[in-house]
Scaffold this motif. Structure first.
Motif, PDB file in Angstrom:
ATOM      1  N   ILE A   5       0.644  -1.338  -0.090  1.00 41.43           N
ATOM      2  CA  ILE A   5      -0.176  -0.107  -0.187  1.00 41.43           C
ATOM      3  C   ILE A   5       1.132   1.504  -0.147  1.00 41.43           C
ATOM      4  O   ILE A   5       1.809   1.531   0.321  1.00 41.43           O
ATOM      5  CB  ILE A   5      -0.930  -0.390   1.150  1.00 41.43           C
ATOM      6  CG1 ILE A   5      -1.724  -1.299   1.812  1.00 41.43           C
ATOM      7  CG2 ILE A   5      -1.821   1.143   1.365  1.00 41.43           C
ATOM      8  CD1 ILE A   5      -2.454  -1.421   2.569  1.00 41.43           C
ATOM      9  N   GLU A 136      -2.780  -1.034  -3.804  1.00 39.62           N
ATOM     10  CA  GLU A 136      -3.119  -0.206  -3.434  1.00 39.62           C
ATOM     11  C   GLU A 136      -2.723   1.371  -3.618  1.00 39.62           C
ATOM     12  O   GLU A 136      -1.451   1.328  -2.856  1.00 39.62           O
ATOM     13  CB  GLU A 136      -4.327  -0.300  -1.461  1.00 39.62           C
ATOM     14  CG  GLU A 136      -4.997  -1.114  -2.077  1.00 39.62           C
ATOM     15  CD  GLU A 136      -5.686  -1.285  -0.213  1.00 39.62           C
ATOM     16  OE1 GLU A 136      -5.523  -2.299  -0.302  1.00 39.62           O
ATOM     17  OE2 GLU A 136      -5.684  -0.765  -0.172  1.00 39.62           O
ATOM     18  N   ARG A 180      -8.795   6.422  -2.517  1.00 42.92           N
ATOM     19  CA  ARG A 180      -8.121   5.512  -1.951  1.00 42.92           C
ATOM     20  C   ARG A 180      -8.696   4.196  -3.555  1.00 42.92           C
ATOM     21  O   ARG A 180      -9.528   3.618  -3.826  1.00 42.92           O
ATOM     22  CB  ARG A 180      -8.679   3.395  -1.310  1.00 42.92           C
ATOM     23  CG  ARG A 180      -7.994   3.197  -0.869  1.00 42.92           C
ATOM     24  CD  ARG A 180      -9.128   1.792   0.046  1.00 42.92           C
ATOM     25  NE  ARG A 180      -8.879   0.641  -0.110  1.00 42.92           N
ATOM     26  CZ  ARG A 180      -9.936  -0.073   0.392  1.00 42.92           C
ATOM     27  NH1 ARG A 180     -10.801   0.358   1.463  1.00 42.92           N
ATOM     28  NH2 ARG A 180      -9.140  -1.349   0.374  1.00 42.92           N
ATOM     29  N   GLU A 182      -7.338   0.853  -6.894  1.00 44.69           N
ATOM     30  CA  GLU A 182      -7.031  -0.533  -5.816  1.00 44.69           C
ATOM     31  C   GLU A 182      -6.706  -0.222  -7.561  1.00 44.69           C
ATOM     32  O   GLU A 182      -6.954  -0.055  -8.530  1.00 44.69           O
ATOM     33  CB  GLU A 182      -7.742  -1.717  -5.648  1.00 44.69           C
ATOM     34  CG  GLU A 182      -7.901  -1.646  -4.409  1.00 44.69           C
ATOM     35  CD  GLU A 182      -8.635  -2.071  -3.534  1.00 44.69           C
ATOM     36  OE1 GLU A 182      -9.198  -3.667  -4.081  1.00 44.69           O
ATOM     37  OE2 GLU A 182      -9.624  -2.325  -2.177  1.00 44.69           O
TER      38      GLU A 182
END
Length: 184
Positions: A5, A136, A180, A182
């Motif tokens: 991440i 991510e 956010r 992905e």
């Protein structure tokens, strides 16, 4: 496989120089919650030197406000990996150093059991993104135009587009927008 991440603060005009805008309690809280889902942080030398020993010392002294102290405690409990060709040792028992074979070493870390792996900064994450290793992206957009400073991904060379899916967005009390994404 563990997720890698990437989290970063940027201004509305794409500057990611943390000295160009101020943080607040909601920002520390956001990143504290993000790091609670991780058990390992990977930084290049510049970001590592910004974060360590500063945050582990705050965790010990509790010298800041309640939210920053909570972030410091969350940060301090994490194992750390420093990616550097120039630093041979550090005075931090929670840090290991990767000197070479970066791609292979990161893949090994992702294959180990555990929580997510977090990274931040600019140069190292750009390389990890180029290799397709970042799963991510957590981008915290600050409501400020700074006009100058280091730009996010300005020097990244992707072999092809990496398509992302927006999976969450949140407006923080400070006016920052947390995005956010992905990898698809």
């Amino acid at each position: 496989m563990r997720k890698l991440i990437y989290g970063i603060n940027i201004s509305l005009d794409g500057c990611c120089d943390h000295t160009k805008f101020s943080g607040g309690n909601d920002i520390h809280q956001y990143f504290s919650e993000l790091l609670e889902g991780a058990d390992l942080i990977i930084y290049g030398r510049k970001t590592y030197e910004l974060m360590v020993p500063f945050w582990p010392e705050v965790a010990q002294t509790q010298a800041m406000d309640e939210t920053a102290n909570a972030f410091a405690k969350t940060f301090a409990r994490l194992k750390r990996v420093l990616v550097s060709r120039t630093i041979s040792s550090v005075d931090d028992e929670q840090t290991t150093i990767i000197h070479d074979n970066l791609k292979e070493e990161i893949i090994k870390l992702k294959q180990q059991p555990g929580k997510a792996i977090s990274t931040g900064g600019i140069e190292l994450p750009a390389q990890l993104i180029e290799w397709g290793l970042v799963d991510e992206f957590h981008i915290l957009v600050h409501p400020v135009l700074v006009g100058q400073g280091r730009r996010l991904f300005a020097e990244m060379l992707l072999p092809e587009n990496q398509h992302l899916k927006l999976t969450a967005s949140q407006t923080l009390p400070s006016g920052c927008i947390a995005l956010r994404y992905e990898k698809i």
